[in-house]
Each structure stands twice: as C-alpha cells, then as structure tokens.
Write a protein that holds these residues in place. Structure first.
Motif, PDB file in Angstrom:
ATOM      1  N   GLU A  14       0.805  -1.203   0.000  1.00 54.13           N
ATOM      2  CA  GLU A  14       0.000   0.000   0.000  1.00 54.13           C
ATOM      3  C   GLU A  14       0.851   1.272   0.000  1.00 54.13           C
ATOM      4  N   THR A  15       2.099   1.132  -0.413  1.00 58.38           N
ATOM      5  CA  THR A  15       2.956   2.307  -0.515  1.00 58.38           C
ATOM      6  C   THR A  15       3.528   2.394  -1.920  1.00 58.38           C
ATOM      7  N   GLY A  16       3.938   3.582  -2.294  1.00 54.25           N
ATOM      8  CA  GLY A  16       4.533   3.803  -3.600  1.00 54.25           C
ATOM      9  C   GLY A  16       5.097   5.196  -3.632  1.00 54.25           C
ATOM     10  N   SER A  46       0.207   4.191 -16.146  1.00 51.39           N
ATOM     11  CA  SER A  46       1.101   4.444 -15.027  1.00 51.39           C
ATOM     12  C   SER A  46       1.692   5.841 -15.176  1.00 51.39           C
ATOM     13  N   VAL A  47       1.564   6.647 -14.139  1.00 51.86           N
ATOM     14  CA  VAL A  47       2.062   8.022 -14.147  1.00 51.86           C
ATOM     15  C   VAL A  47       3.143   8.146 -13.077  1.00 51.86           C
ATOM     16  N   PRO A  48       4.406   8.259 -13.468  1.00 50.38           N
ATOM     17  CA  PRO A  48       5.475   8.378 -12.475  1.00 50.38           C
ATOM     18  C   PRO A  48       5.380   9.683 -11.692  1.00 50.38           C
ATOM     19  N   SER A  84      -0.017   7.036  -5.029  1.00 53.23           N
ATOM     20  CA  SER A  84       1.071   6.815  -4.058  1.00 53.23           C
ATOM     21  C   SER A  84       0.994   5.402  -3.486  1.00 53.23           C
ATOM     22  N   GLY A  85       0.518   4.452  -4.294  1.00 61.07           N
ATOM     23  CA  GLY A  85       0.464   3.059  -3.901  1.00 61.07           C
ATOM     24  C   GLY A  85      -0.774   2.637  -3.152  1.00 61.07           C
TER      25      GLY A  85
END
Length: 272
Positions: A14-16, A46-48, A84-85
């Motif tokens: 659950e994190t990113g 996917s958006v960095p 953010s995950g």
C-alpha cells in the motif's frame, strides 16, 4: 509467514512513490440494467511521480471520469486505481481544480485560502506566511482583502489553484480549468500552471480537449478514444521545460508538429 511479516507485506503493497498514479485494467460504468453504459475502459496507465500528464480527447470520451477515479470521488466498476500506492481517498489523494472555481463568494480571497489551509491541517500561526507564498505563486499578491466577486474570472481560477496547492499533496488534478476563459487569460494561466508545477515538482494530471493546450503543458500526452474511452495514443513530449520563453515555445516548429500529431490523433480517435 508470521502475522507481523504479513502486516509488513500488506503495508508495503500500500505504498509507492509519493504522487505516482497507477490504473490497472480500469473500467467504469454508469447506470444499471439496460440503461447502463461504459464510460471508460479498460485503461492501463502508469504516471510516475513528478510527471505532467495531459488527458486529451473529444467531449464524452471519459477524461473527467478518469480524473474523478484518480481523485477518489468515484470507484471503478472493475480494476484498481492507486495513488502513491494506495486506494485514493477524496480530499486526501490530490488537490483538485474544477472547470469552475467553486469559491465561497461570501469570503475574501484570504478567507478562501485560509479555509483550505485549515482543512489541510496547517498550524494557524503559519497561515499568513503560507497564504502569502501561495498567492505569490499564482500572481495574486495584494488581493487578500478582495471578495471573490470583485476579481476577474481568471483571478478566481488562480485562487482555486492556490487553494488546491494549500495541502501540499504530491498530486494535482485539473479538469479543464480554463475552458470558460478568454484566449489571452487562458494562455497566461497555462504559463502559470506550467511554472508552478515545475517549481513544486508535483505530479499533475490535466484534462483538456485542446491539442494546443495539451502540447504546451504536458511532459506526456494520452489521447483517449471515443466512449468508452481507452488509450488511443501515449506520447512523450520532449519540449523544454523550466525557464523558457512561452511565445517562442508556441511558435517553434517542434511545437507545431506535435500539435498537429495530437490534433490528428484526437480526430481519428473520435471518428473510429
């Protein structure tokens, strides 16, 4: 696996990277039974962190729906959205700027900004400094005491942007915020948003139907097909960012070529 190891593994899932966005096989439907229709999907995207992504397409292709899903205002019918995950929560996942400013007309510019700072949990003693910083970022120094109906539409939208920046979320979402403005004000605010997001390093997702606006703002452009919206084109933009001359950039040959490519892709996707 022990219970503590399981907890750690779940937390890790659950994190990113702060501000990163991921859409996995996302589909969203409205209505039920025979009246149901699919607005978007399936979409994988996917958006960095730190990227300025522009979603562009014809009206009704699902651009705003995707933005609402990323903001957490709606949940996908199928698939998963992660910011953010983690699953996005309304009011926490991102700062959001809508097509209309949605300010409180009975409050001054100062009052609107202070309300955003309060909801963001900023210590009251820090409000004057943070307010001044936010208003300076959007070019509204000296307007604190004015009512929102005493300032222009472009200035109202600047207040809305400042309010969205108040919480310092790593993600900023903008849904056609300049659509109702005149051409000159629109260009000036495009320059403001480009500058502010470059300075803050926030991940930004911007919705528009304008190829010109998309090319000027984005470090990456995704063109959506007609409803149900899917990714028709995913195009990185190599135009210079940072301290650049906006008029020189808009007049460049590379800008014209990219605008033509995006415009053609939007028309082709809408006709397919």
């Amino acid at each position: 696996m022990s219970s503590s190891e399981l907890t750690q593994a779940t937390a890790g899932a659950e994190t990113g990277p702060a501000g990163s966005v991921r859409l996995d096989h996302v589909t969203h439907r409205y209505g039920r039974g025979g009246a149901a229709f699919t607005a978007v999907g399936p979409v994988d995207l996917s958006v960095p962190a730190g990227e300025f992504l522009v979603l562009v397409g014809a009206s009704g292709c699902g651009k705003s729906t995707l933005l609402r899903l990323i903001a957490g205002f709606e949940e996908p019918t199928r698939g998963a959205v992660r910011v953010s995950g983690a699953q996005p929560r309304p009011g926490e996942a991102a700062g959001v700027v809508f097509q209309t400013p949605r300010l409180f007309p009975w409050r001054t510019v100062r009052g609107n900004i202070d309300l955003a700072l309060r909801y963001a949990g900023v210590n009251r003693a820090q409000w004057p400094e943070r307010r001044a910083e936010l208003l300076a970022r959007v070019g509204l120094e000296g307007t604190e005491k004015r009512r929102t109906w005493e300032i222009s539409g472009g200035q109202q939208q600047r207040v809305a942007i400042a309010r969205a920046l108040a919480a310092e979320n790593p993600l900023l979402l903008l849904d056609e915020p300049f659509a109702a403005l005149d051409a000159l004000t629109r260009e000036r605010l495009q320059e403001d948003v480009r500058r502010v997001t470059d300075l803050t390093g926030r991940t930004t997702v911007f919705v528009t139907h304008s190829a010109d606006e998309a090319v000027f703002l984005g470090s990456r452009i995704v063109v959506l097909s007609k409803s149900p919206g899917t990714v028709a084109l995913d195009l990185p933009i190599s135009l210079p960012r940072g301290d650049v001359d906006a008029e020189e950039l808009r007049d460049s040959e590379e800008f014209a070529e990219l605008r033509a490519e995006v415009s053609h892709a939007v028309k082709s996707a809408a006709a397919a």
